[in-house]
Scaffold this active site. Structure first.
Site, short mmCIF file in Angstrom:
data_model
loop_
_atom_site.label_atom_id
_atom_site.label_comp_id
_atom_site.label_asym_id
_atom_site.label_seq_id
_atom_site.Cartn_x
_atom_site.Cartn_y
_atom_site.Cartn_z
N GLU A 1 -19.80 45.24 -78.20
CA GLU A 1 -19.75 45.52 -79.63
C GLU A 1 -18.65 46.53 -79.95
O GLU A 1 -18.87 47.57 -80.58
CB GLU A 1 -21.11 45.99 -80.15
N PRO B 1 -12.83 40.90 -80.64
CA PRO B 1 -14.17 41.46 -80.81
C PRO B 1 -15.00 41.20 -79.54
O PRO B 1 -15.05 40.07 -79.05
CB PRO B 1 -14.74 40.68 -82.00
N GLU B 2 -15.61 42.23 -79.02
CA GLU B 2 -16.50 42.10 -77.85
C GLU B 2 -17.93 41.96 -78.39
O GLU B 2 -18.52 42.90 -78.93
CB GLU B 2 -16.39 43.32 -76.94
N LEU B 3 -18.49 40.76 -78.24
CA LEU B 3 -19.78 40.44 -78.85
C LEU B 3 -20.94 41.04 -78.06
O LEU B 3 -20.90 41.10 -76.83
CB LEU B 3 -19.96 38.92 -78.90
#
Length: 733
Positions: A242, A300-302
């Site tokens: 995130e 974006p790092e989910l």
């Protein structure tokens, strides 16, 4: 039963509202189910179904193959000139990003169809997707995803040992990050590739950058595709943590622009921004796009950090809530960026159109008749130039009126003219090839040596096609070019027509002799025989069998004439014994004939009065419309194909609607003449069954299978031939 009080009631309503707002609308009708371990096979099926469900909005293509030959799919959503690029699953264990990509495609498509807006009208989906096309590559690394989800069973046994070695001897592939050759795809891009840190130096389940930038087939496909679609913004989804990566050595106005967009994405997702600093490691898709295109890109790092494995499915709802507007926002921003550089884009596209159009000249300028041909390379270049010119025309049309726009339109007009010349050339070649085929069929009939309607029809077809080809050639620019095409297609055909001309004159005279013999008109027969004697037919091997058959027919008719003359001479001898009483009877017959003629005149006058009272419609029922001879689309002729194809047979019915002077000569499909044609006793219609080849079945499905129907139309003095071209369509009743 307990009652809900205070905070409990508020919490309950809040959960309900979250469900309504954030879970998929029309869930029962959804194609994509993101709440599952999403496999490569499932993605393939869903992409195809989405394209079928939204054909006006979604298209897809294969942009390359993985190292093990799996398709890498790209999906286009929208119809705008500006483009944005979103992708997922660069890393095998991060396949939940594919779930997000696919769910985003469907939710936006549903919103477009229902004309929805998100976030209180801030994101009107239809307007956004009419301006911008969002391209998705939902699964960049299909081999790696298959290995991470299924293990060794998804790969040939010959690869198992190597995969285990790259996984440090473990049979558990849940931590696998690379492609199936042990290359980390997000370390493959040519952005400070030499400076990448923490590289294991060999194929490995993670972090190996490969032997060179873009050496992995998946990375090469992504680079080529990105350059082709030329996006304004790229969003490369990864997991987990995130957080949001956004900068790679940007400075000045570019830095400020990208930071502004990054802050808005951060606001939508609640992901904090990561600043790479002055010495980033590099090699990522985001790094390369920023460095190469000088445009914004984001990673974006989910999901909350999950360690070296895939995110749990339970994270998806949270991920969707955080990212549901991201695609629409970057699409809006892409259109703004595109408009800001519209002049640059228009210049580039017109220049590309000019380049592709100029290449056509090499294909449609020929040095000799033997060189004339529509090669696959010619057709491919024509299609490429045509697409590029059309694309450039649309872009220039969207510019505001200006001197630049007028200049670009003038440049495009020249490209359009080059395309027009290529178009004319292709039409001449296609027409000329058809003329050649018609001439070949005529020569085949000559070789058979049969004197029939078929050979006459073949000649009429050649004459018609020769005239059409000459008309096409007249549209070619340049006397020399027209002469070249004439020599390529028309000259040899004219020679064939020349040497066979008197043969057909003889054929016509022989038909007339047969008619006059039937009428007993001996004087006319003698006159026609004298005409035959005056004819000279060239001695040409191409028509020799046909001429021999004509000579044989002439000999038969002369024998018939001789027999008839001998019989008439015998009758004349007997007629000289006429008695005087016969003369008296003849006088009486003459008197009676005079009286009958008076009656006939009265009847004819009455008939004229009756005919004047007939309407044109009533008279039409008794006559064949003369226009029918020339009108190939006359609605009174009905040719239909049945709407079912049983096994490999195509069923056909031709109705001539009561025209008793119309006669079917033949039907051909792909130059194959149909032999067994049945005639109905009830309505006189013709029908047949035809066994389709695989190629013809494909033509049928594409609406390209054509039947050529040749009819004979008789009137009192002449015979005409009519050729109908009917497209086989199984949907026709």
């Amino acid at each position: 039963m307990k009652k809900l009080h205070g905070k409990s009631l508020f919490l309950f309503l809040g959960v309900v509202m979250l469900y309504i707002l954030f879970l998929p609308q029309n869930a029962s009708a959804s194609i994509v189910n993101p709440h599952q371990e999403y496999t490569y096979a499932q993605m393939e099926r869903d992409i195809q179904r989405l394209a079928q469900t939204y054909p006006d909005l979604i298209q897809y293509e294969v942009i390359g193959k993985s190292e093990y030959g799996r398709n890498i799919y790209a999906v286009a959503l929208g119809n705008g000139h500006s483009t944005v690029f979103i992708n997922g699953s660069h890393h095998a264990r991060e396949w939940l990003s594919t779930n997000l990509n696919m769910h985003m495609i469907e939710q936006y498509a549903q919103g477009y169809r229902s004309n929805r807006s998100y976030d209180n009208g801030r994101y009107p989906i239809r307007s956004i997707l009419d301006n911008t096309t969002i391209w998705f590559v939902p699964m960049v690394n299909p081999d790696g995803v298959e290995l991470q989800q299924k293990g060794l069973s998804a790969f040939p046994s010959s690869s198992h040992s190597g995969l285990i070695t790259m996984n440090n001897g473990s049979l558990n592939f849940k931590r696998w990050k690379a492609n199936a050759k042990g290359v980390d795809l997000n370390r493959q891009y040519d952005a400070h590739w030499n400076n990448i840190r923490n590289d294991p130096g060999r194929p490995h389940f993670e972090n190996y950058k490969g032997t060179a930038p873009h050496s992995a087939s998946e990375a090469k496909a992504m680079v080529d595709f990105t350059r082709r679609i030329d996006p304004e913004i790229a969003v490369n989804y990864h997991s987990s943590g995130e957080i949001l990566f956004w900068n790679f050595l940007q400075t000045g106005a570019r830095y400020e622009r990208d930071l502004r967009i990054a802050r808005q994405i951060s606001s939508l997702t609640s992901y904090p921004l990561i600043f790479a600093g002055s010495n980033p490691s590099g090699g990522g898709m985001t790094d390369w796009f920023i460095n190469d295109f000088h445009r914004p890109a984001f990673t974006p790092e989910l999901g909350r950090y999950a360690g070296p494995t895939n995110l749990p499915i339970s994270e998806f709802n949270r991920i969707w809530v955080q990212n549901r507007y991201v695609g629409l926002y970057v699409a809006q921003e892409s259109h703004k960026l595109y408009q800001g550089r519209a002049r640059e884009v228009a210049e580039r596209e017109v220049r590309s159109a000019e380049q592709e159009a100029n290449k056509l000249v090499d294909y449609y300028v020929f040095s000799s008749p033997d060189d004339v041909a529509l090669t696959p390379a010619f057709q491919a270049q024509y299609d490429k130039a045509n697409d590029q010119i059309n694309h450039a025309v649309q872009i220039v049309r969207s510019l505001n009126a200006s001197e630049l726009k007028r200049n670009l339109q003038d440049r495009l007009n020249r490209a359009v003219e080059l395309r027009r010349r290529a178009t004319v050339t292709i039409r001449v070649i296609n027409r000329g090839e058809l003329l050649d085929r018609r001439a070949e069929l005529l020569e085949e009939e000559f070789a058979r040596g049969t004197v029939s309607d078929r050979v006459r029809i073949r000649r009429d077809n050649v004459l018609i096609e020769r005239d059409r080809t000459e008309e096409s050639i007249e549209r070619v620019i340049g006397v020399g070019n027209r002469r070249l095409f004439t020599n390529a297609y028309v000259t040899s055909v004219n020679d064939l027509l020349r040497v066979s001309e008197n043969a057909f004159v003889k054929d016509t005279i022989l038909l007339q002799i047969e008619e006059e013999l039937a009428k007993g008109n001996q004087a006319k027969v003698e006159e026609l025989l004298r005409k035959l004697e005056e004819l000279t037919i060239p001695n040409d091997p191409r028509i020799a069998p046909f001429v021999e058959s004509l000579n044989a027919k002439e000999a038969e008719l002369r024998a018939t004439v001789s027999t008839t003359e001998a019989s008439e001479a015998t009758e004349e001898e007997g007629s000289e014994e006429v008695t005087e009483s016969d003369d008296a009877e003849e006088v009486q017959e003459i008197e009676e004939t005079d009286e009958k003629e008076d009656v006939v005149e009265i009847v004819e006058e009455e008939t004229d009065e009756i005919e004047e009272d007939f309407t044109p419609e009533e008279l039409e029922e008794e006559m064949i419309d003369e226009d029918l001879v020339e009108d190939e689309n006359n609605p009174e002729l009905v040719a239909t194909f049945s709407n079912d194809v049983e096994e490999e047979d195509l069923h056909f019915v031709l109705s001539l609607n009561g025209y008793n002077k119309l006669k079917l000569i033949d039907i051909t499909i792909n130059d194959i003449t149909i032999e067994d044609i049945e005639i109905s006793d009830e309505d006189g219609s013709y029908s047949f069954s035809y066994e389709l080849t695989d190629e013809e079945r494909e033509q049928l499905e594409n609406g390209e299978l054509m039947a050529v129907i040749t009819l004979q139309i008789e009137d009192n003095e002449d015979i005409h031939f009519l050729e109908l071209e009917v497209i086989a369509d199984v949907s026709t009743e």
